[in-house]
Design an enzyme around this catalytic site. Structure first.
Site, short mmCIF file in Angstrom:
data_model
loop_
_atom_site.label_atom_id
_atom_site.label_comp_id
_atom_site.label_asym_id
_atom_site.label_seq_id
_atom_site.Cartn_x
_atom_site.Cartn_y
_atom_site.Cartn_z
N HIS A 1 41.71 7.83 29.59
CA HIS A 1 40.43 8.46 29.21
C HIS A 1 40.56 9.98 29.13
CE1 HIS A 1 35.86 7.53 29.20
NE2 HIS A 1 36.11 8.57 28.44
N GLU B 1 37.29 0.92 34.29
CA GLU B 1 38.12 2.09 34.55
C GLU B 1 38.02 2.47 36.03
OE1 GLU B 1 37.19 5.29 31.86
OE2 GLU B 1 37.44 4.05 30.08
N ARG C 1 34.10 3.71 23.50
CA ARG C 1 33.85 3.01 24.75
C ARG C 1 34.56 1.66 24.70
NH1 ARG C 1 32.86 7.19 26.58
NH2 ARG C 1 31.03 7.90 27.76
#
Length: 368
Positions: free
Chosen positions: A331, A312, A283
């Site tokens: 991601h 994000e 993360r």
């Protein structure tokens, strides 16, 4: 009469795969809307009936308060920090840690006297609020991301050590030039922050290649709980040692109160001798952006490979985009595998209907 299971996920093909594995349930699938759309009243009404729900936290979180009949939520994600902000109202109880109520009240009063923004109180409060237990059980997805994330990490290490980015640019410029120095992975060390299920799989692959492996864990593990693929275990008290010994620092930790900003400030200064490369597939909140930029500019680390971020999507004007030492992916290190998600869900579904303990129950106190 068949028992009903609801599916509310963006993972493709789950209904069909589950139907082939479990024929004695009725599957009702509601497709999450796009960002520009909303759920219809009929869709919300159907979801409100759910007792058993297979869903992505990002999809179900905003409507969680409406799911009064929910008893078991099977997440399709390994990291479920996205749920925390939505756990309010009747779905969850919250309480302050013992003996903290008066301290918190005094802290808020002091802020008001000094004209400080109440957001500071909110930040302070967040460190003392403890999630007790929601009215439903949530299980996380596990045992499916290790392969993909390991492939991503090892690929990035090989790309870096073999200078593939430089060679791709040379090909574009039609330049034939060999790089002088190349390090073999068997002479390198990887420090894995989060030596759990995924971390141990990364260690297994790294050891197969010949790397030395260090693993960060929450507590000292007895011998029978240790992985044979991790050479050196360390806890947070010895984080500096792990960082100083590692050529690659790989973060796989979930976002929890204990891991937020774990590497922020001058923590990465411990890497300056080895000039480590930081790889983040856990993360983004493990380190604030300014601290990472500072670590690169001060040459404490030689570079960073980032798949996760504090915000994000990463804004187009973010400094990370223009730093040559930083590689960015959107991601994608650990994509979901619908067939495996379905297998684990069906296995847990059988346990649920047999009134047996479910696998991979999410711990609301530990936040993973």
């Amino acid at each position: 009469m068949k028992r009903v299971v609801h599916i509310f996920s963006r993972e493709p093909g789950l209904k069909e795969i589950i139907a082939s594995l479990c024929k004695d349930v009725e599957l009702r699938e509601i497709h999450p809307p796009s960002e520009s759309q909303s759920l219809t009243p009929n869709q919300i009404s159907e979801l409100e009936k759910a007792e058993v729900l297979l869903s992505d936290p990002g999809s179900v979180g905003p409507i969680l308060a409406k799911l009064k009949n929910l008893k078991w939520l099977q997440s399709t994600w390994a990291g479920n920090d996205a749920m925390k902000v939505h756990l309010t109202g009747k779905n969850i109880e919250r309480k302050l840690f013992k003996n903290q109520s008066k301290s918190l009240g005094f802290f808020a009063y002091s802020l008001s006297l000094h004209g400080k923004p109440l957001v500071l109180y909110a930040d302070f409060l967040e460190t003392y609020i403890k999630i007790v237990q929601p009215a439903f059980t949530m299980t996380r997805m596990a045992d499916i991301f290790g392969h993909n994330i390991s492939e991503y990490i090892i690929a990035q290490i090989i790309i870096h050590e073999r200078h593939f980015y430089d060679y791709w640019q040379q090909q574009n410029d039609k330049i034939w030039q060999q790089r002088a120095s190349t390090r073999s992975l068997q002479n390198l060390t990887i420090g894995i922050l989060g030596a759990g299920n995924i971390g141990c799989h990364v260690a297994k692959v790294a050891k197969t290649i010949g790397m030395t492996t260090w693993g960060l864990v929450r507590r000292n593990l007895p011998p029978h709980e240790r992985s044979p693929f991790i050479d050196h275990y360390r806890t947070e008290n010895d984080l500096e040692e792990l960082l100083s010994k590692s050529d690659y620092i790989c973060n796989i930790l979930p976002k929890t109160a204990k891991t937020i900003n774990l590497l922020s400030g001058n923590v990465l200064k411990a890497c300056q001798k080895k000039k480590s490369v930081f790889i983040n597939v856990g993360r983004g909140e493990i380190i604030d952006d300014n601290s990472l930029v500072n670590a690169v500019k001060n040459e404490w680390i030689s570079g960073a490979v980032l798949d996760v971020f504090n915000n994000e999507p990463l804004p187009a004007d973010h400094i990370f985009w223009t730093m040559p030492e930083i590689s960015i992916t959107p991601h994608i290190a650990g994509p979901g595998i619908p067939s495996r998600i379905a297998e684990i869900f069906v296995r847990n579904l059988k346990l649920y209907y047999a009134n047996e303990k479910l696998e991979y129950i999410f711990d609301w106190d530990e936040e993973y």
